[in-house]
Design an enzyme around this catalytic site. Structure first.
Site, PDB file in Angstrom:
ATOM      1  N   ASP A  23      -4.807   6.327   1.701  1.00 45.57           N
ATOM      2  CA  ASP A  23      -5.093   4.903   1.456  1.00 45.57           C
ATOM      3  C   ASP A  23      -5.582   4.009   3.064  1.00 45.57           C
ATOM      4  O   ASP A  23      -4.908   3.949   3.889  1.00 45.57           O
ATOM      5  CB  ASP A  23      -3.851   4.139   1.187  1.00 45.57           C
ATOM      6  CG  ASP A  23      -4.062   2.759   0.704  1.00 45.57           C
ATOM      7  OD1 ASP A  23      -5.189   2.321   0.618  1.00 45.57           O
ATOM      8  OD2 ASP A  23      -3.096   2.184   0.341  1.00 45.57           O
ATOM      9  N   ASP A 121     -11.054   3.348  -1.966  1.00 47.03           N
ATOM     10  CA  ASP A 121     -10.382   3.521  -0.741  1.00 47.03           C
ATOM     11  C   ASP A 121      -8.859   4.342  -0.814  1.00 47.03           C
ATOM     12  O   ASP A 121      -8.256   4.478   0.238  1.00 47.03           O
ATOM     13  CB  ASP A 121     -10.258   2.242   0.253  1.00 47.03           C
ATOM     14  CG  ASP A 121      -8.799   1.463  -0.383  1.00 47.03           C
ATOM     15  OD1 ASP A 121      -8.792   1.588  -1.782  1.00 47.03           O
ATOM     16  OD2 ASP A 121      -8.177   1.054   0.208  1.00 47.03           O
ATOM     17  N   GLU A 122      -8.784   4.989  -1.600  1.00 52.71           N
ATOM     18  CA  GLU A 122      -7.600   5.436  -1.849  1.00 52.71           C
ATOM     19  C   GLU A 122      -7.682   6.668  -2.894  1.00 52.71           C
ATOM     20  O   GLU A 122      -8.612   6.852  -3.755  1.00 52.71           O
ATOM     21  CB  GLU A 122      -6.782   4.672  -3.055  1.00 52.71           C
ATOM     22  CG  GLU A 122      -5.583   4.036  -2.338  1.00 52.71           C
ATOM     23  CD  GLU A 122      -4.590   3.186  -3.413  1.00 52.71           C
ATOM     24  OE1 GLU A 122      -3.891   3.847  -3.943  1.00 52.71           O
ATOM     25  OE2 GLU A 122      -4.859   2.196  -3.553  1.00 52.71           O
TER      26      GLU A 122
HETATM   27 MG   LIG Z   1      -6.028   0.606   0.810  1.00 49.15          MG
END
Ligand SMILES: [Mg+2]
Length: 384
Positions: A23, A121-122
């Site tokens: 993350d 983003d993960e």
């Molecule tokens: Mg994040």
């Protein structure tokens, strides 16, 4: 006598897999700071300045400096401005974030192809079998973090465990720029002490309900019978009963993304009236939209396929500047293509396809759409 209800069979824990959850830290804001060093050490708020928008607009994310002022994603930009008037408001540049995300995925693929993105983003990675024959998932996670830092000049947090649920919780545990490992023999203690609001998948409303029931942490949850959890929380109760026991069999799903979703019908009796065609198109639009929503996809191109009784087949496509939003819109588009293209009746087959698909979760929807459940998800996923 044991009753044959699956629900009451004691679930088994599979600890054989190695899962990493990565993350990025305050992703959009970090990318902007990287691009513009003047922003360093300043509160950065990813939103158009409320003075430009007449007070409309919503915060997409904020860096850690800005969060000290109480600013968080999904907050109105106006509110953020009131909390931190000297903060730097930066208009989101999703193309840049997407490019950066692609580079992250290039790094992930050095280690495994079993990758499931949750947002830009993960992602989850299954490294049980990996490309560098490394038995330690922790070492792989550290290498990924180092690669990201060195090559993208960004920090991320990693969670390492034997299932997705634990890996996700772990990545949140030492954030930002941290790594947390939950090995099988530590999972129970970790979960017992975990505040209920940290259980991934428990929303704000459910947390409130849990508190009312006296459930504040994993131990409280662990002590409740499965049947009672199911009575209170339905299907989620079933899943929570398992999760608090460290069980989550969900696979890291790297299904190839569909590029198009469509549906066609062949009619046993050729359609001979405009009304029948309208009915058929409505039904097809409904089915296609259902599947799009289920796969969390959307697209801007609609293809209509028509086969006549003489087996002549035509396909016509139309592109639109915006994503097709709903069943009614899809139906109207299909109908308009039909009306433009059709010279004869006697229809054997009709098909509607939406193509050029993108993931809704990939933040391609125009901002702000905060009341839409997809964007709430996005907001949540970039919260950290
Ligand atoms: Mg994040």
């Amino acid at each position: 006598m044991k009753y044959g209800l699956l629900l009451f069979d004691e679930p088994k824990r599979d600890t054989s897999r190695k899962i990493i959850h990565i993350d990025m830290d305050a992703f959009y804001a970090s990318v902007e700071v990287r691009e513009n060093p003047k922003l360093e050490n300043r509160p950065v708020i990813i939103a158009r300045h409320p003075k430009e928008t007449g007070g409309r607009g919503v915060v997409a994310t904020a860096n850690y400096e800005a969060r000290k002022f109480g600013i968080h994603s999904a907050m109105s930009a106006q509110k953020a401005y009131e909390l931190c008037p000297h903060g730097a408001f930066v208009k989101p540049n999703f193309e840049l974030y997407r490019d950066t995300s692609i580079k992250m995925h290039d790094i992930f693929r050095r280690y495994t192809n079993t990758i499931q993105p949750l947002s830009l983003d993960e992602a989850y990675l299954d490294v049980s079998h990996n490309k560098i024959d490394q038995i330690s998932a922790t070492i792989i996670a550290e290498r990924i973090r180092a690669d990201i830092k060195r090559e993208l000049n960004l920090t991320c947090s990693a969670g390492v465990s034997y299932n997705k649920f634990l890996a996700k919780i772990a990545s949140d545990h030492h954030k930002p720029d941290g790594i947390t490992v939950i090995p099988p023999d530590k999972a129970h203690d970790f979960l017992m002490g975990l505040p209920i609001e940290k259980f991934h998948g428990v929303g704000i409303k459910s947390v409130e309900k849990m508190h009312n029931l006296g459930i504040y942490n994993g131990q409280d949850l662990f002590d409740i019978e499965e049947l009672d959890l199911v009575k209170q929380f339905g299907k989620m109760g079933h899943s929570l009963y398992r999760r608090v026991r460290g069980i989550d069999d969900g696979e890291v799903n790297n299904d190839r993304e569909p590029k198009s979703i469509g549906k066609e019908s062949t009619f046993s009796d050729n359609l001979t009236s405009e009304n029948d065609v309208i009915k058929a198109l409505r039904l097809l639009a409904k089915k296609v939209m259902f599947n799009l929503k289920r796969k969390q996809k959307h697209g801007k191109i609609v293809v209509l396929k028509i086969r006549y009784e003489n087996f002549e087949t035509i396909t016509r496509r139309k592109s639109f500047p915006d994503y097709i939003k709903n069943e009614e819109e899809l139906f109207q588009i299909a109908l308009s293509i039909w009306e433009e293209e059709t010279e004869q009746m006697g229809v054997r087959l009709l098909g509607i396809t939406v193509t050029g698909l993108e993931s809704v979760i990939y933040e391609t929807i125009p901002l702000p759409l905060w009341r839409n459940s997809y964007s709430e998800r996005i907001m949540k996923s970039d919260e950290d």
